[in-house]
Write a protein that holds these residues in place. Structure first.
Motif, PDB file in Angstrom:
ATOM      1  N   GLU A 130       0.063  -7.360   2.969  1.00 23.62           N
ATOM      2  CA  GLU A 130      -0.759  -7.511   1.764  1.00 23.62           C
ATOM      3  C   GLU A 130      -1.907  -8.470   2.035  1.00 23.62           C
ATOM      4  O   GLU A 130      -1.690  -9.648   2.332  1.00 23.62           O
ATOM      5  CB  GLU A 130       0.061  -8.020   0.577  1.00 23.62           C
ATOM      6  N   THR A 175       0.825  -1.204   0.000  1.00 25.00           N
ATOM      7  CA  THR A 175       0.000   0.000   0.000  1.00 25.00           C
ATOM      8  C   THR A 175       0.858   1.253   0.000  1.00 25.00           C
ATOM      9  O   THR A 175       0.576   2.234  -0.693  1.00 25.00           O
ATOM     10  CB  THR A 175      -0.941   0.014   1.215  1.00 25.00           C
ATOM     11  N   THR A 176       1.927   1.239   0.785  1.00 22.89           N
ATOM     12  CA  THR A 176       2.813   2.395   0.897  1.00 22.89           C
ATOM     13  C   THR A 176       3.915   2.385  -0.151  1.00 22.89           C
ATOM     14  O   THR A 176       4.228   3.412  -0.745  1.00 22.89           O
ATOM     15  CB  THR A 176       3.436   2.453   2.300  1.00 22.89           C
TER      16      THR A 176
END
Length: 298
Positions: free
Chosen positions: A166, A138-139
């Protein structure tokens, strides 16, 4: 070499209301974690706002926490950066300060997995500390498929742990254990929302910043004792708060800092910009939920 397992809480970095690193609160927060019976402390992760700290501040946080812990539990230091030389430097500094392990995410948006592996290889050569591979797409914008961890297991001797972010983490735990022949100690993440299921899939613990770490400690204790039914029931009782905290879109970190402030662990809930804030109604909902669950501030 200390074994890392159980609840390795992802530490906040407390700031003053003017935005400076608050070392007094950091020491108090560290003691708060230890009194909650966590099994380890991970600093300079996403929860620690590491990307918003200067190099001098990173070193200050590292030294303050390691000195305060004084060997009572393992301290894992985040060394992620966009450049390999930066991460190598951070890893050497962490080792010099007395860290027990380092955590490393892939460089942001680096899609070539051969280069990602090369990044890990270079950083691993900089120190003999155990390496935690942080899987946080996500980052970072980088997806690490299970076969990648098989390569890491074969080629990087110090890589001993994986922190998974994840979803679905449960499925990925099983796949990584298969690909690596069980080499890695796997830690769940995602705010703790699937902690019980992660343990049941073979995780050795969790790395998360959940503001009631003692709840996760009890889930882990019950699970390890063999009472899986009690562990599941205890976990599910507090799942609404875990879910509420994980509202990244409305400032998940700000919510957690508010809770730690309410609990007296830090002086200020200041989050360094850029960061979303938390509105008054969300704070009221938080208080209502804490009361519903019978959770005190201390």
């Amino acid at each position: 070499m200390k074994e890392i397992q159980g609840i390795s809480v992802i530490s906040l970095t407390p700031f003053t209301e003017s935005g400076e690193v608050d070392t007094d609160s950091l020491r108090r927060l560290t003691e708060f974690y230890l009194k909650s019976a966590v099994h380890g402390i991970t600093i300079l992760g996403i929860m620690g706002e590491a990307n918003k700290l200067t190099e001098a501040e990173r070193q200050l946080v590292t030294e303050t926490v390691i000195q305060q812990v004084n060997g009572r539990v393992p301290v894992i230091v985040g060394c992620s950066a966009t450049g390999t030389h930066q991460s190598v430097h951070f890893a050497k500094q962490a080792a010099k300060a007395g860290a027990d392990a380092i955590m490393l995410a892939p460089p942001t948006n680096l899609k070539n997995l051969d280069l990602v592996l090369d990044h890990y290889r270079h950083v691993a050569k900089a120190t003999d500390l155990p390496l935690v591979v942080q899987d946080e797409p996500t980052t970072t914008g980088v997806i690490l498929p299970p076969p990648f961890f098989g390569r890491v297991a074969k080629e990087i001797g110090t890589a001993r742990y994986v922190k998974l972010e994840e979803a679905p983490t449960t499925v990925k735990i099983s796949r990584i254990l298969e690909e690596s022949n069980g080499k890695f100690g796997l830690f769940g993440g995602l705010g703790g929302m699937y902690f019980y299921e992660e343990l049941d899939r073979g995780a050795v613990g969790i790395m998360t910043g959940f503001a009631y770490p003692e709840i996760l400690v009890e889930v882990y204790r019950l699970f390890q004792s063999g009472d899986k039914q009690a562990a599941r029931e205890y976990f599910n009782r507090y799942l609404p708060l875990i879910r509420f905290e994980a509202q990244l879109g409305v400032g998940g970190m700000a919510i957690r800092k508010q809770i730690y402030k309410l609990r007296g662990a830090i002086q200020s809930a200041y989050v360094r910009p850029p960061a979303p804030g938390v509105d008054q109604r969300t704070l009221e909902e938080l208080e209502e939920l804490m009361q519903f669950l019978g959770l005190g501030r201390k």
